[in-house]
Design a protein around this motif. Structure first.
Motif, PDB file in Angstrom:
ATOM      1  N   SER A 114       0.835  -1.209   0.000  1.00 16.27           N
ATOM      2  CA  SER A 114       0.000   0.000   0.000  1.00 16.27           C
ATOM      3  C   SER A 114       0.865   1.253   0.000  1.00 16.27           C
ATOM      4  N   LYS A 115       1.892   1.258   0.829  1.00 19.25           N
ATOM      5  CA  LYS A 115       2.788   2.430   0.886  1.00 19.25           C
ATOM      6  C   LYS A 115       3.524   2.610  -0.441  1.00 19.25           C
ATOM      7  N   THR A 116       3.950   1.496  -1.018  1.00 15.26           N
ATOM      8  CA  THR A 116       4.664   1.571  -2.303  1.00 15.26           C
ATOM      9  C   THR A 116       3.757   2.145  -3.383  1.00 15.26           C
ATOM     10  N   ILE A 117       2.526   1.698  -3.438  1.00 11.83           N
ATOM     11  CA  ILE A 117       1.580   2.198  -4.445  1.00 11.83           C
ATOM     12  C   ILE A 117       1.279   3.672  -4.194  1.00 11.83           C
ATOM     13  N   ASP A 118       1.092   4.022  -2.915  1.00  7.55           N
ATOM     14  CA  ASP A 118       0.803   5.415  -2.580  1.00  7.55           C
ATOM     15  C   ASP A 118       1.981   6.315  -2.959  1.00  7.55           C
ATOM     16  N   ASP A 119       3.209   5.815  -2.729  1.00  3.11           N
ATOM     17  CA  ASP A 119       4.397   6.600  -3.086  1.00  3.11           C
ATOM     18  C   ASP A 119       4.528   6.774  -4.602  1.00  3.11           C
ATOM     19  N   THR A 120       4.113   5.802  -5.360  1.00  6.93           N
ATOM     20  CA  THR A 120       4.228   5.894  -6.827  1.00  6.93           C
ATOM     21  C   THR A 120       3.041   6.618  -7.451  1.00  6.93           C
ATOM     22  N   ALA A 121       2.038   6.966  -6.649  1.00  3.61           N
ATOM     23  CA  ALA A 121       0.860   7.654  -7.184  1.00  3.61           C
ATOM     24  C   ALA A 121       1.239   8.997  -7.806  1.00  3.61           C
ATOM     25  N   LEU A 122       2.212   9.696  -7.224  1.00  3.60           N
ATOM     26  CA  LEU A 122       2.654  10.983  -7.779  1.00  3.60           C
ATOM     27  C   LEU A 122       3.270  10.799  -9.167  1.00  3.60           C
ATOM     28  N   GLN A 123       4.066   9.758  -9.297  1.00  4.19           N
ATOM     29  CA  GLN A 123       4.690   9.494 -10.599  1.00  4.19           C
ATOM     30  C   GLN A 123       3.628   9.126 -11.632  1.00  4.19           C
ATOM     31  N   ILE A 124       2.607   8.387 -11.190  1.00  2.00           N
ATOM     32  CA  ILE A 124       1.515   8.004 -12.101  1.00  2.00           C
ATOM     33  C   ILE A 124       0.761   9.257 -12.538  1.00  2.00           C
ATOM     34  N   ASP A 125       0.567  10.188 -11.568  1.00  2.00           N
ATOM     35  CA  ASP A 125      -0.096  11.454 -11.910  1.00  2.00           C
ATOM     36  C   ASP A 125       0.663  12.179 -13.027  1.00  2.00           C
ATOM     37  N   GLU A 126       1.977  12.211 -12.892  1.00  2.00           N
ATOM     38  CA  GLU A 126       2.796  12.938 -13.856  1.00  2.00           C
ATOM     39  C   GLU A 126       2.807  12.265 -15.230  1.00  2.00           C
ATOM     40  N   ARG A 127       2.873  10.959 -15.256  1.00  2.00           N
ATOM     41  CA  ARG A 127       3.006  10.234 -16.537  1.00  2.00           C
ATOM     42  C   ARG A 127       1.666   9.995 -17.229  1.00  2.00           C
ATOM     43  N   PHE A 128       0.663   9.554 -16.438  1.00  2.00           N
ATOM     44  CA  PHE A 128      -0.587   9.114 -17.069  1.00  2.00           C
ATOM     45  C   PHE A 128      -1.774  10.030 -16.764  1.00  2.00           C
ATOM     46  N   GLY A 129      -1.617  10.918 -15.808  1.00  2.75           N
ATOM     47  CA  GLY A 129      -2.707  11.836 -15.474  1.00  2.75           C
ATOM     48  C   GLY A 129      -3.199  11.601 -14.052  1.00  2.75           C
ATOM     49  N   ALA A 130      -3.914  12.590 -13.531  1.00  2.00           N
ATOM     50  CA  ALA A 130      -4.395  12.553 -12.137  1.00  2.00           C
ATOM     51  C   ALA A 130      -5.434  11.462 -11.929  1.00  2.00           C
ATOM     52  N   GLU A 131      -6.175  11.214 -12.979  1.00  2.00           N
ATOM     53  CA  GLU A 131      -7.230  10.199 -12.858  1.00  2.00           C
ATOM     54  C   GLU A 131      -6.629   8.831 -12.504  1.00  2.00           C
ATOM     55  N   TYR A 132      -5.546   8.446 -13.154  1.00  2.00           N
ATOM     56  CA  TYR A 132      -4.896   7.158 -12.879  1.00  2.00           C
ATOM     57  C   TYR A 132      -4.184   7.184 -11.526  1.00  2.00           C
ATOM     58  N   GLY A 133      -3.681   8.328 -11.139  1.00  2.00           N
ATOM     59  CA  GLY A 133      -3.071   8.473  -9.822  1.00  2.00           C
ATOM     60  C   GLY A 133      -4.090   8.266  -8.724  1.00  2.00           C
ATOM     61  N   ASP A 134      -5.345   8.741  -8.968  1.00  2.00           N
ATOM     62  CA  ASP A 134      -6.418   8.542  -7.986  1.00  2.00           C
ATOM     63  C   ASP A 134      -6.759   7.043  -7.859  1.00  2.00           C
ATOM     64  N   TYR A 135      -6.745   6.345  -8.985  1.00  2.00           N
ATOM     65  CA  TYR A 135      -6.977   4.883  -8.931  1.00  2.00           C
ATOM     66  C   TYR A 135      -5.915   4.205  -8.067  1.00  2.00           C
ATOM     67  N   ALA A 136      -4.689   4.632  -8.233  1.00  2.86           N
ATOM     68  CA  ALA A 136      -3.588   4.055  -7.449  1.00  2.86           C
ATOM     69  C   ALA A 136      -3.773   4.369  -5.965  1.00  2.86           C
TER      70      ALA A 136
END
Length: 190
Positions: A114-136
């Protein structure tokens, strides 16, 4: 004629004839035969009685020995049953300890994931968009809540939950078991 000699015959000693058995009176013969028969019967009866007494003693001794062996076997069996119960209790305790450790490790692994996914959520926001970061982030929160639930539950509750899950969806349970079995096989093959 006195001088006349008469031919003399040689006198030979009379031959002795074989001695004929002495005649025993009939009453004495019957009495002796009856006496010998009774004596033989008496001796035979005594031998039979002695054999019966010997057999009875052997039977009694066999019963005593069988009782001793039965007692030894029973006590040995009771000891083995007691040992088995002790081992069974130890095994149950050991299995429960292993299950608790496994539950704790699984919960910790979910928290870490969970912590790993939460930490990578910012990177997902930057690469794929905020919508995918919210899923993460939702997945991280879901994993965290499941880890907390897992930590809070006792082993008995988990077992009941697993049985209920299998009753509700046996196909999914079989599929999960197959995947887990495959993963274990891969891990242990190395």
């Amino acid at each position: 004629m006195a001088d006349e000699k008469k031919p003399t015959k040689k006198k030979t000693a009379p031959r002795k004839k074989a001695a004929a058995p002495k005649a025993v009176p009939a009453a004495t013969t019957t009495t002796a035969t009856t006496s010998n028969t009774e004596q033989a019967k008496s001796r035979f009866s005594a031998a039979v009685d002695e054999a019966k007494a010997g057999a009875a003693l052997l039977r009694d001794e066999a019963k005593v020995r069988a009782g001793e062996y039965r007692g030894k076997a029973r006590s040995q069996g009771d000891k083995l049953v007691g040992d088995a119960k002790g081992y069974s209790t130890e095994a149950k305790t050991y299995a429960a300890d292993i299950a608790r450790d496994g539950k704790d490790k699984a919960s910790d692994a979910l928290v870490s994931l969970s912590k790993t996914i939460d930490d990578t959520a910012l990177q997902i926001d930057e690469r794929f968009g905020a919508e995918y970061g919210d899923y993460a982030r939702k997945a991280a929160r879901s994993l965290q809540s499941n880890a907390d639930k897992l930590k809070a539950k006792e082993l008995e509750e988990l077992g009941e939950d697993a049985r209920e899950f299998v009753r509700k969806s046996p196909g999914t349970a079989v599929g999960i078991a197959a995947v887990v079995g495959y993963m274990f096989a891969r891990v242990f093959r190395r």
